[in-house]
Design an enzyme around this catalytic site. Structure first.
Site, PDB file in Angstrom:
ATOM      1  N   CYS A  63      -2.467  -0.215   7.382  1.00  0.00           N
ATOM      2  CA  CYS A  63      -1.684   1.016   7.303  1.00  0.00           C
ATOM      3  C   CYS A  63      -1.800   1.832   8.583  1.00  0.00           C
ATOM      4  O   CYS A  63      -0.811   2.413   9.042  1.00  0.00           O
ATOM      5  CB  CYS A  63      -2.119   1.828   6.088  1.00  0.00           C
ATOM      6  SG  CYS A  63      -1.708   0.996   4.528  1.00  0.00           S
ATOM      7  N   GLU A  84       0.958   3.891   1.779  1.00  0.00           N
ATOM      8  CA  GLU A  84       1.437   4.331   3.094  1.00  0.00           C
ATOM      9  C   GLU A  84       2.626   3.499   3.569  1.00  0.00           C
ATOM     10  O   GLU A  84       3.599   4.041   4.104  1.00  0.00           O
ATOM     11  CB  GLU A  84       0.321   4.224   4.151  1.00  0.00           C
ATOM     12  CG  GLU A  84      -0.887   5.076   3.873  1.00  0.00           C
ATOM     13  CD  GLU A  84      -2.013   4.337   3.169  1.00  0.00           C
ATOM     14  OE1 GLU A  84      -3.179   4.591   3.519  1.00  0.00           O
ATOM     15  OE2 GLU A  84      -1.730   3.514   2.267  1.00  0.00           O
ATOM     16  N   CYS A  97      -6.248   2.126   5.744  1.00  0.00           N
ATOM     17  CA  CYS A  97      -6.906   0.882   6.151  1.00  0.00           C
ATOM     18  C   CYS A  97      -6.329   0.448   7.505  1.00  0.00           C
ATOM     19  O   CYS A  97      -5.424   1.094   8.048  1.00  0.00           O
ATOM     20  CB  CYS A  97      -6.681  -0.200   5.100  1.00  0.00           C
ATOM     21  SG  CYS A  97      -4.959  -0.781   5.023  1.00  0.00           S
ATOM     22  N   HIS A 134       0.861  -1.177   0.000  1.00  0.00           N
ATOM     23  CA  HIS A 134       0.000   0.000   0.000  1.00  0.00           C
ATOM     24  C   HIS A 134       0.899   1.229   0.000  1.00  0.00           C
ATOM     25  O   HIS A 134       2.030   1.196   0.504  1.00  0.00           O
ATOM     26  CB  HIS A 134      -0.876   0.029   1.249  1.00  0.00           C
ATOM     27  CG  HIS A 134      -1.981  -0.973   1.245  1.00  0.00           C
ATOM     28  ND1 HIS A 134      -3.122  -0.797   1.986  1.00  0.00           N
ATOM     29  CD2 HIS A 134      -2.121  -2.165   0.597  1.00  0.00           C
ATOM     30  CE1 HIS A 134      -3.920  -1.831   1.805  1.00  0.00           C
ATOM     31  NE2 HIS A 134      -3.336  -2.673   0.970  1.00  0.00           N
TER      32      HIS A 134
END
Length: 154
Positions: free
Chosen positions: A91, A60, A88, A58
């Site tokens: 993260c 992040e 999410c 992801h």
């Protein structure tokens, strides 16, 4: 002071939107993150799950890894993480573990958001760190990235 902070937040989210636009070229959802320290970007990434076949890639996570390397520490202190979509749970957990002091995001994620939409990991009192959070910065622009991406796929 508040107006200057808001202008900075919008500037960095706009830069993250530009970064997010790179993700669809390799089949990834257009989400991006920047880690800013002392007025400069020390971590920049867009989603790369499809590109690398990595469920943890992801934006992040990738940006936090770059920031930690730049700082020479897993503690990403004195920084702000800017992201185009509400983090999410994975993260958000990484944000807490990295001790990021401030998180600013664009669009809310009513399906998987963990900064207030579905869960609020970033404000969980049982955890040892709770960053300051600002959501909804350039929300319409960030949401449009996702809407456009998914409408082209349907």
């Amino acid at each position: 002071m508040e107006a200057a902070r808001q202008a900075d937040d919008e500037k960095w989210i706009a830069e993250a939107i530009e970064e997010a636009a790179l993700a669809p070229a390799h089949g990834d959802v257009p989400i991006a993150a920047l880690v800013v320290h002392g007025g400069r970007v020390i971590g920049r990434a867009h989603n790369e799950r499809e590109r690398h076949g990595d469920p943890t890639a992801h934006a992040e996570i990738v940006a936090l890894r770059a920031a930690a390397a730049a700082l020479g520490s897993w503690r990403v202190l004195d920084c702000t993480l800017y992201v185009t979509l509400e983090p999410c749970a994975m993260c958000a957990g990484a944000i807490v573990l990295a001790r990021v002091p401030r998180v600013v995001f664009g669009a809310w994620d009513p399906k998987a958001g963990a900064a207030g939409s579905v869960l609020n990991v970033l404000a969980e009192p049982q955890l040892n760190h709770r960053p300051e959070v600002a959501g909804g910065v350039l929300e319409a622009e960030c949401a449009a990235l996702l809407t456009d991406f998914f409408s082209e796929r349907r």
